[in-house]
Design an enzyme around this catalytic site. Structure first.
Site, PDB file in Angstrom:
ATOM      1  N   GLN A  78       0.836  -1.154  -0.109  1.00 26.84           N
ATOM      2  CA  GLN A  78       0.065   0.145  -0.332  1.00 26.84           C
ATOM      3  C   GLN A  78       0.721   1.549  -0.001  1.00 26.84           C
ATOM      4  O   GLN A  78       1.294   2.002   1.132  1.00 26.84           O
ATOM      5  CB  GLN A  78      -0.784   0.099   1.325  1.00 26.84           C
ATOM      6  CG  GLN A  78      -2.234   1.286   1.044  1.00 26.84           C
ATOM      7  CD  GLN A  78      -2.980   1.166   1.896  1.00 26.84           C
ATOM      8  OE1 GLN A  78      -3.021   0.112   3.011  1.00 26.84           O
ATOM      9  NE2 GLN A  78      -4.098   1.950   2.327  1.00 26.84           N
ATOM     10  N   PHE A  79       1.325   1.666  -1.090  1.00 28.86           N
ATOM     11  CA  PHE A  79       2.233   3.113  -1.423  1.00 28.86           C
ATOM     12  C   PHE A  79       1.706   3.986  -0.833  1.00 28.86           C
ATOM     13  O   PHE A  79       1.920   5.423  -0.714  1.00 28.86           O
ATOM     14  CB  PHE A  79       2.880   3.299  -2.834  1.00 28.86           C
ATOM     15  CG  PHE A  79       0.863   4.405  -3.835  1.00 28.86           C
ATOM     16  CD1 PHE A  79       0.799   5.359  -3.625  1.00 28.86           C
ATOM     17  CD2 PHE A  79      -0.028   2.793  -4.715  1.00 28.86           C
ATOM     18  CE1 PHE A  79      -0.089   5.461  -4.701  1.00 28.86           C
ATOM     19  CE2 PHE A  79      -0.435   3.019  -5.011  1.00 28.86           C
ATOM     20  CZ  PHE A  79      -0.929   4.778  -4.931  1.00 28.86           C
ATOM     21  N   THR A  80       0.195   4.071  -0.581  1.00 30.14           N
ATOM     22  CA  THR A  80      -0.885   5.554   0.253  1.00 30.14           C
ATOM     23  C   THR A  80      -0.468   5.830   1.645  1.00 30.14           C
ATOM     24  O   THR A  80      -0.656   6.305   2.237  1.00 30.14           O
ATOM     25  CB  THR A  80      -2.464   5.293   0.042  1.00 30.14           C
ATOM     26  OG1 THR A  80      -2.491   4.056   0.690  1.00 30.14           O
ATOM     27  CG2 THR A  80      -2.074   5.446  -1.676  1.00 30.14           C
TER      28      THR A  80
END
Length: 150
Positions: A78-80
């Site tokens: 999850q890059f966010t």
């Protein structure tokens, strides 16, 4: 490397309507990676998560780990998690590692976590549009950033 760890009664990941991961008692781990992350971060974080005493013992006190309860795990990239919201209202993801850096580190994290647990860890699919369902148990949610380990 940043992880959001959620103690779950059940969790699943679906991609295009097909369930690709499904667990009962255990942990849903959302994992964010930056360019500066290393194998040292992976080793430290997998050991920390596997041994976190966030499951209830027989007296109802959070005193046992995922290892102790023989729980399951799902790891989702999850890059966010590395969003910057300092300027304006549109998050910037500039700190998140690009796939050429993030994918090998993500795969290494999963492999190392399997070593810590002594069993297969389920995953989402890196870069896919995933639907994550969970029943957070507690609720218990822990955030760990390897940059804060010292």
């Amino acid at each position: 490397m940043k992880a959001v760890i959620q103690r779950v009664s059940k969790a699943s990941v679906s991609i295009e309507g097909k369930k690709v991961a499904n667990i009962h008692q255990g942990l849903l781990i959302l994992l964010g990676i930056v360019d500066e992350d290393t194998q040292e971060d992976i080793t430290w974080l997998t050991k920390k998560i596997a041994n976190l005493r966030i499951f209830n013992d027989e007296e109802g006190i959070m005193n046992t780990s995922l290892l102790d309860v023989n729980g399951e795990a799902i790891v989702v990239s999850q890059f966010t998690l590395h969003a910057s919201t300092k300027k304006g209202n549109r998050p910037s993801y500039i700190k998140a590692a690009k796939p050429d850096v993030a994918i090998p580190l993500y795969e290494s994290f999963v492999q190392q976590f399997e070593v810590e647990l002594g069993k297969k860890v389920q995953t989402g699919e890196f870069g896919a549009d995933m639907k994550v369902e969970l029943l957070n148990d507690g609720p218990v949610t822990i955030i760990i950033d390897t940059k804060d380990k010292v």
